[in-house]
Design a protein around this motif. Structure first.
Motif, mmCIF file in Angstrom:
data_model
loop_
_atom_site.group_PDB
_atom_site.id
_atom_site.type_symbol
_atom_site.label_atom_id
_atom_site.label_comp_id
_atom_site.label_asym_id
_atom_site.label_seq_id
_atom_site.Cartn_x
_atom_site.Cartn_y
_atom_site.Cartn_z
ATOM 1 N N GLY A 142 40.045 19.808 60.167
ATOM 2 C CA GLY A 142 41.042 20.631 60.823
ATOM 3 C C GLY A 142 41.628 21.745 59.974
ATOM 4 N N PRO A 143 42.398 21.436 58.909
ATOM 5 C CA PRO A 143 43.019 22.494 58.104
ATOM 6 C C PRO A 143 42.016 23.420 57.443
ATOM 7 C CG PRO A 143 43.968 20.343 57.622
ATOM 8 C CD PRO A 143 42.741 20.098 58.438
ATOM 9 N N VAL A 144 40.884 22.870 57.015
ATOM 10 C CA VAL A 144 39.883 23.676 56.317
ATOM 11 C C VAL A 144 39.327 24.764 57.236
ATOM 12 C CG1 VAL A 144 37.622 23.620 55.215
ATOM 13 C CG2 VAL A 144 39.275 21.810 54.744
ATOM 14 N N LEU A 145 38.984 24.401 58.472
ATOM 15 C CA LEU A 145 38.405 25.377 59.390
ATOM 16 C C LEU A 145 39.429 26.414 59.850
ATOM 17 C CD1 LEU A 145 36.050 23.136 61.579
ATOM 18 C CD2 LEU A 145 35.459 24.631 59.662
ATOM 19 N N VAL A 146 40.647 25.977 60.104
ATOM 20 C CA VAL A 146 41.680 26.942 60.502
ATOM 21 C C VAL A 146 41.923 27.945 59.384
ATOM 22 C CG1 VAL A 146 44.130 27.214 61.056
ATOM 23 C CG2 VAL A 146 42.802 25.417 62.155
ATOM 24 N N LYS A 147 42.042 27.459 58.159
ATOM 25 C CA LYS A 147 42.254 28.349 57.025
ATOM 26 C C LYS A 147 41.067 29.274 56.823
ATOM 27 C CE LYS A 147 43.342 28.153 52.066
ATOM 28 N NZ LYS A 147 42.160 28.895 51.596
ATOM 29 N N ARG A 148 39.859 28.769 57.049
ATOM 30 C CA ARG A 148 38.646 29.580 56.835
ATOM 31 C C ARG A 148 38.561 30.726 57.831
ATOM 32 N NH1 ARG A 148 35.310 32.665 56.580
ATOM 33 N NH2 ARG A 148 33.091 32.495 56.030
ATOM 34 N N PHE A 149 38.868 30.480 59.102
ATOM 35 C CA PHE A 149 38.655 31.488 60.135
ATOM 36 C C PHE A 149 39.899 32.309 60.474
ATOM 37 C CE2 PHE A 149 35.183 28.475 61.021
ATOM 38 C CZ PHE A 149 34.107 29.358 60.999
ATOM 39 N N PHE A 150 41.089 31.772 60.210
ATOM 40 C CA PHE A 150 42.308 32.483 60.603
ATOM 41 C C PHE A 150 43.204 32.840 59.434
ATOM 42 C CE2 PHE A 150 41.028 29.858 64.248
ATOM 43 C CZ PHE A 150 40.921 30.837 65.226
ATOM 44 N N GLY A 151 42.888 32.348 58.228
ATOM 45 C CA GLY A 151 43.705 32.667 57.077
ATOM 46 C C GLY A 151 44.809 31.651 56.858
ATOM 47 N N ASP A 152 45.713 31.957 55.922
ATOM 48 C CA ASP A 152 46.765 31.005 55.573
ATOM 49 C C ASP A 152 48.136 31.672 55.515
ATOM 50 O OD1 ASP A 152 46.483 32.514 53.317
ATOM 51 O OD2 ASP A 152 45.795 30.894 52.018
ATOM 52 N N SER A 153 48.319 32.707 56.341
ATOM 53 C CA SER A 153 49.632 33.338 56.410
ATOM 54 C C SER A 153 50.638 32.371 57.016
ATOM 55 C CB SER A 153 49.576 34.621 57.247
ATOM 56 O OG SER A 153 49.342 34.307 58.616
ATOM 57 N N THR A 154 51.903 32.616 56.758
ATOM 58 C CA THR A 154 52.954 31.748 57.297
ATOM 59 C C THR A 154 52.879 31.690 58.815
ATOM 60 O OG1 THR A 154 54.421 32.226 55.429
ATOM 61 C CG2 THR A 154 55.454 31.410 57.445
ATOM 62 N N ARG A 155 52.623 32.823 59.455
ATOM 63 C CA ARG A 155 52.553 32.862 60.919
ATOM 64 C C ARG A 155 51.404 32.003 61.442
ATOM 65 N NH1 ARG A 155 56.138 33.202 64.761
ATOM 66 N NH2 ARG A 155 55.414 34.256 66.647
ATOM 67 N N VAL A 156 50.258 32.055 60.779
ATOM 68 C CA VAL A 156 49.115 31.238 61.179
ATOM 69 C C VAL A 156 49.454 29.756 61.058
ATOM 70 C CG1 VAL A 156 46.777 30.534 60.524
ATOM 71 C CG2 VAL A 156 47.334 32.953 60.710
ATOM 72 N N LEU A 157 50.091 29.386 59.964
ATOM 73 C CA LEU A 157 50.463 27.980 59.771
ATOM 74 C C LEU A 157 51.411 27.512 60.875
ATOM 75 C CD1 LEU A 157 51.099 27.815 55.899
ATOM 76 C CD2 LEU A 157 48.946 27.601 57.139
ATOM 77 N N GLN A 158 52.398 28.342 61.204
ATOM 78 C CA GLN A 158 53.387 27.968 62.220
ATOM 79 C C GLN A 158 52.745 27.796 63.598
ATOM 80 O OE1 GLN A 158 56.077 31.270 61.818
ATOM 81 N NE2 GLN A 158 57.314 30.268 60.233
ATOM 82 N N LEU A 159 51.946 28.761 64.017
ATOM 83 C CA LEU A 159 51.342 28.708 65.354
ATOM 84 C C LEU A 159 50.278 27.610 65.441
ATOM 85 C CD1 LEU A 159 51.032 32.520 66.196
ATOM 86 C CD2 LEU A 159 52.758 30.888 66.982
ATOM 87 N N SER A 160 49.598 27.353 64.340
ATOM 88 C CA SER A 160 48.600 26.280 64.336
ATOM 89 C C SER A 160 49.263 24.929 64.573
ATOM 90 C CB SER A 160 47.845 26.265 63.010
ATOM 91 O OG SER A 160 47.112 27.458 62.822
ATOM 92 N N ILE A 161 50.416 24.725 63.966
ATOM 93 C CA ILE A 161 51.158 23.474 64.167
ATOM 94 C C ILE A 161 51.554 23.335 65.635
ATOM 95 C CG2 ILE A 161 53.329 22.286 63.653
ATOM 96 C CD1 ILE A 161 53.112 23.452 60.796
ATOM 97 N N PHE A 162 52.041 24.404 66.225
ATOM 98 C CA PHE A 162 52.454 24.372 67.630
ATOM 99 C C PHE A 162 51.295 23.977 68.540
ATOM 100 C CE2 PHE A 162 52.672 26.823 71.645
ATOM 101 C CZ PHE A 162 53.770 26.186 72.224
ATOM 102 N N SER A 163 50.152 24.623 68.372
ATOM 103 C CA SER A 163 48.987 24.331 69.215
ATOM 104 C C SER A 163 48.467 22.917 68.981
ATOM 105 C CB SER A 163 47.872 25.340 68.919
ATOM 106 O OG SER A 163 48.316 26.663 69.126
#
Length: 440
Positions: free
Chosen positions: A282-303
């Motif tokens: 999970g975290p590895v693929l999200v970070k690989r394709f969407f990056g690791d900005s604060t906004r990405v981390l926040q929205l990923s948690i929500f989804s």
């Protein structure tokens, strides 16, 4: 696409020796932990334990952290965090060997007692490990370090569960406990090799706090109130823990699918392996394709909250080992995103001197909720007559609550940030009636 600033996993391990030793300790210790869990499940079922007995074991392995966390958090912020981790490992080595004395149902009290002591010691180790990471890594390495730690937990779950099922099936339950005990000694060895930077060492070199007020538990709680973003982040894992009853569901699912001890242990190990595999990706693929900005981390948690709930619904419709394993993998694929990214956000937002209390509070709340979730699963099956499918659907529905609350928090904070930005660009001039009228 990931940012260029984010460190690669291999590069982080090669270049950062202190973190590498911390990671080695995590690998060995967690491998033994999951092997231990499979052995305990097999032992409970072997002595005729019911669904409630299984849930009691889960609560014994969770709830003690709630009670030791106020003490653990203060000590972690006052003392050398390495020393706390090493002491926890050595004591757990002794405790795990005690499981060898459990022979039949009359010894279940001993099993519960040992599980309580073991997890209480883990209540010191895990927050200390989380709190020390920012002292070992640069800010740019933090998301990578947390993703690697989360994925390691998941991979060790997969390997440890599979190994546990195999060891129990081939060599017996006691062999699994012996191997687990030895892993704590190896973990303590690697922790002893961690060199803290001068800044972190200076903070704890005499083992005393700057002031009692600053290092007290009450002051830590006040800090969470003063920094609401840190307080909310520390509760995200508690929302994830609403689905913690999955730990009780897995061996019960295995028990309905198979009849022999060896087959049940192997099926339990395979489903836990699926849990670990999903969590690793999970975290590895999200970070690989969407990056690791604060906004990405926040929205990923929500989804992730809502999609994990869908995984529980699929589990309720699963009647074979294969479909159950896939559903469990889906649940943990997104559940690990919540776990890893919330830790990374805490590291980015919280002050180092409060990290021990922040992570101890977080662990206390998540284990309390997880223990209650496991109790609810056992109670619903044994006393309410719910089926495993009905319990799974209940867990699916529960995930909507924390997801909704996190989404509302992000919305309110986003609006506050926009208002602050507008006010800084176009400040409102204060009126002053004492000024003389203008001649222009």
């Amino acid at each position: 696409m990931a940012t260029d600033r984010s460190a690669g996993y291999v590069r982080l391990l090669k270049s950062n020796r202190p973190f590498r030793n911390l990671w080695y300790a995590q690998v060995v210790s967690e491998l033994g932990d999951w092997l231990n869990s499979i052995a305990i499940f097999a032992l409970v079922l072997n002595v005729g334990g019911t669904g409630m007995a299984m849930a009691t074991v889960m609560m014994a392995k969770l709830l003690p952290i709630f009670f030791v966390s106020p003490i653990a958090g203060v000590l972690i912020d006052r003392m050398d965090r390495r020393a706390i981790m090493m002491a926890s490992d050595v004591f757990r080595f002794v405790v795990v060997l005690g499981f060898l004395l459990v022979e039949d149902q009359n010894d279940l009290w001993l099993l519960y007692t040992l599980a309580v002591v073991e997890i209480a010691l883990a209540g010191f180790f895990e927050p200390a490990r989380s709190a020390v990471i920012p002292s070992l890594c640069t800010r740019e390495e933090l998301v990578t370090a947390n993703a690697l730690s989360g994925s390691t937990w998941s991979v060790m779950l997969a390997l440890g569960a599979a190994l546990g099922g195999g060891v129990v099936s081939l060599f017996g339950i006691k062999a699994a406990f012996v191997v687990d005990a030895l892993t704590f000694l190896v973990s303590a060895f690697f922790v002893s090799r961690i060199d803290l930077p001068a800044k972190a060492a200076a903070r704890t070199e005499d083992g005393t706090p700057r002031t009692k007020k600053e290092n007290g538990w009450v002051e830590g709680m006040k800090y969470l109130v003063r920094r609401p973003v840190v307080g909310v982040l520390s509760l995200l894992k508690s929302g994830l823990a609403l689905g913690g009853g999955l730990m009780t569901l897995i061996p019960l699912y295995a028990n309905t699918l198979f009849s022999t001890e060896a087959a049940i242990s192997m099926a339990t190990g395979l489903m836990y392996s699926a849990r670990g595999l999903g969590a690793a990706l999970g975290p590895v693929l999200v970070k690989r394709f969407f990056g690791d900005s604060t906004r990405v981390l926040q929205l990923s948690i929500f989804s992730a909250f809502f999609i994990s709930g869908i995984g529980f619904y699929f589990l309720s419709r699963s009647f074979t080992l294969g479909t159950a394993a896939v559903s469990i993998g889906l649940v943990t694929f997104f559940g690990s995103i919540i776990w890893v990214f919330s830790s990374a956000l805490i590291h980015l937002e919280a002050e180092d001197r409060f990290l021990g209390r922040v992570f101890s509070t977080e662990m206390a709340m998540l284990t309390l909720v997880m223990g209650l979730s496991n109790w609810w699963v056992g109670y619903s099956i044994d006393h309410l007559g719910w089926t495993l499918s009905e319990v799974s659907r209940g867990l699916a529905a529960a995930f909507a609550l924390p997801g909704t609350c996190w989404g509302l928090f992000l919305l309110v904070r986003r609006r506050a940030e926009k208002k602050k930005a507008v006010d800084s660009i176009c400040p409102v001039e204060p009126s002053d009636s004492k000024l003389p009228p203008s001649n222009y």
